[in-house]
Design a protein around this motif. Structure first.
Motif, PDB file in Angstrom:
ATOM      1  N   UNK A  66       0.820  -1.224   0.000  1.00 45.72           N
ATOM      2  CA  UNK A  66       0.000   0.000   0.000  1.00 45.72           C
ATOM      3  C   UNK A  66       0.851   1.271   0.000  1.00 45.72           C
ATOM      4  N   UNK A  67       2.166   1.118   0.136  1.00 49.70           N
ATOM      5  CA  UNK A  67       3.066   2.264   0.220  1.00 49.70           C
ATOM      6  C   UNK A  67       4.277   2.039  -0.682  1.00 49.70           C
ATOM      7  N   UNK A  68       5.010   3.091  -0.997  1.00 51.58           N
ATOM      8  CA  UNK A  68       6.251   2.915  -1.768  1.00 51.58           C
ATOM      9  C   UNK A  68       7.252   2.038  -1.002  1.00 51.58           C
ATOM     10  N   UNK A  69       8.077   1.323  -1.744  1.00 52.14           N
ATOM     11  CA  UNK A  69       9.110   0.459  -1.164  1.00 52.14           C
ATOM     12  C   UNK A  69      10.466   0.997  -1.591  1.00 52.14           C
TER      13      UNK A  69
ATOM     14  N   UNK B 119      18.978  -1.084 -10.079  1.00 52.98           N
ATOM     15  CA  UNK B 119      17.937  -0.131  -9.698  1.00 52.98           C
ATOM     16  C   UNK B 119      18.062   0.214  -8.222  1.00 52.98           C
ATOM     17  N   UNK B 120      18.147   1.497  -7.936  1.00 57.71           N
ATOM     18  CA  UNK B 120      18.137   2.019  -6.569  1.00 57.71           C
ATOM     19  C   UNK B 120      17.103   3.140  -6.561  1.00 57.71           C
ATOM     20  N   UNK B 121      16.196   3.086  -5.609  1.00 61.79           N
ATOM     21  CA  UNK B 121      15.197   4.146  -5.532  1.00 61.79           C
ATOM     22  C   UNK B 121      13.916   3.666  -4.902  1.00 61.79           C
ATOM     23  N   UNK B 122      12.873   4.427  -5.146  1.00 66.27           N
ATOM     24  CA  UNK B 122      11.574   4.141  -4.566  1.00 66.27           C
ATOM     25  C   UNK B 122      10.699   3.449  -5.610  1.00 66.27           C
ATOM     26  N   UNK B 123      10.185   2.290  -5.257  1.00 67.33           N
ATOM     27  CA  UNK B 123       9.280   1.554  -6.129  1.00 67.33           C
ATOM     28  C   UNK B 123       7.857   1.894  -5.682  1.00 67.33           C
ATOM     29  N   UNK B 124       7.127   2.582  -6.543  1.00 67.31           N
ATOM     30  CA  UNK B 124       5.788   3.050  -6.201  1.00 67.31           C
ATOM     31  C   UNK B 124       4.783   1.897  -6.221  1.00 67.31           C
ATOM     32  N   UNK B 125       3.644   2.110  -5.600  1.00 67.88           N
ATOM     33  CA  UNK B 125       2.565   1.130  -5.560  1.00 67.88           C
ATOM     34  C   UNK B 125       2.201   0.708  -6.983  1.00 67.88           C
ATOM     35  N   UNK B 126       2.222  -0.606  -7.234  1.00 67.76           N
ATOM     36  CA  UNK B 126       1.880  -1.145  -8.540  1.00 67.76           C
ATOM     37  C   UNK B 126       3.000  -1.103  -9.563  1.00 67.76           C
ATOM     38  N   UNK B 127       4.116  -0.467  -9.244  1.00 70.53           N
ATOM     39  CA  UNK B 127       5.234  -0.338 -10.180  1.00 70.53           C
ATOM     40  C   UNK B 127       6.071  -1.611 -10.197  1.00 70.53           C
ATOM     41  N   UNK B 128       6.619  -1.933 -11.399  1.00 70.11           N
ATOM     42  CA  UNK B 128       7.518  -3.073 -11.579  1.00 70.11           C
ATOM     43  C   UNK B 128       8.841  -2.567 -12.144  1.00 70.11           C
ATOM     44  N   UNK B 129       9.905  -3.278 -11.813  1.00 66.98           N
ATOM     45  CA  UNK B 129      11.210  -2.930 -12.353  1.00 66.98           C
ATOM     46  C   UNK B 129      12.003  -4.219 -12.562  1.00 66.98           C
TER      47      UNK B 129
ATOM     48  N   UNK C 276      20.686  -0.763  -0.905  1.00 61.59           N
ATOM     49  CA  UNK C 276      21.674  -1.778  -0.541  1.00 61.59           C
ATOM     50  C   UNK C 276      21.099  -2.797   0.429  1.00 61.59           C
ATOM     51  N   UNK C 277      20.347  -2.333   1.422  1.00 64.22           N
ATOM     52  CA  UNK C 277      19.771  -3.249   2.407  1.00 64.22           C
ATOM     53  C   UNK C 277      18.739  -4.182   1.787  1.00 64.22           C
ATOM     54  N   UNK C 278      17.997  -3.692   0.802  1.00 65.30           N
ATOM     55  CA  UNK C 278      17.030  -4.541   0.108  1.00 65.30           C
ATOM     56  C   UNK C 278      17.748  -5.707  -0.569  1.00 65.30           C
ATOM     57  N   UNK C 279      18.779  -5.406  -1.351  1.00 60.35           N
ATOM     58  CA  UNK C 279      19.509  -6.459  -2.069  1.00 60.35           C
ATOM     59  C   UNK C 279      20.238  -7.380  -1.093  1.00 60.35           C
ATOM     60  N   UNK C 280      20.954  -6.804  -0.147  1.00 62.08           N
ATOM     61  CA  UNK C 280      21.772  -7.603   0.772  1.00 62.08           C
ATOM     62  C   UNK C 280      20.916  -8.385   1.770  1.00 62.08           C
ATOM     63  N   UNK C 281      19.887  -7.765   2.296  1.00 59.90           N
ATOM     64  CA  UNK C 281      19.101  -8.396   3.347  1.00 59.90           C
ATOM     65  C   UNK C 281      18.062  -9.382   2.876  1.00 59.90           C
TER      66      UNK C 281
END
Length: 162
Positions: free
Chosen positions: A74-77, A115-125, A81-86
């Protein structure tokens, strides 16, 4: 009493290992968390099978995994670095020690173009993992959607071998 405690501890350990993650087919989407992940491609660079821009010595290898991440929360993600590593690791059967270990991508050590940044609701990368490790068989890609712990992963995919 001591035997009863030993048996209890043994059963507790069995219950805590291996049973918490599900295995998916390569290309199947892990949808257990707010960020759905689908592995797309896998390349393994070795000393005898070099990949351009990712050279390795005879004592190492690189795993390159392209995947799609989709924000279903429901919110941006934040993807950092922590996303990839963790949240990601590969399970490697180490050729030298004969033991299995986890290897991770650390953007502090290797600042790859991902990709580094904010992934918005419904967005794919589409983005990638670049993980260097020692020699051995790369067995699984592991993913923990909620970054629960160092050795806990919700989902695993068997690496497609040629």
């Amino acid at each position: 009493m001591k035997n009863m405690l030993t048996l209890f501890f043994f059963l507790l350990m069995i219950g805590c290992t291996g049973s918490e993650n599900s295995e998916l087919a390569w290309g199947e989407t892990a949808d257990q968390s707010s960020v759905h992940v689908t592995p797309l491609t896998f390349q393994n660079g070795t000393y005898d099978n070099q990949i351009e821009k990712f050279e390795v010595t005879e004592f190492g290898q690189v795993a390159i995994i392209e995947f799609e991440a989709a924000n279903r929360s429901e919110t941006p993600v934040i993807i950092d670095r922590d996303f990839y590593y963790g949240r990601f690791a590969i399970l490697v059967d180490d050729e030298v020690t004969g033991r299995e270990h986890l290897a991770r991508m650390d953007l502090d050590l290797f600042p790859f173009d991902v990709f580094i940044g904010e992934l918005q609701l419904g967005e794919k990368v589409e983005t990638s993992l670049f993980i260097y490790t020692g020699p051995g068989e790369i067995m699984n890609l592991l993913y923990d959607g909620e970054k629960a712990g160092e050795n806990h992963h919700e989902v695993k995919w068997s690496i497609p071998h040629r």
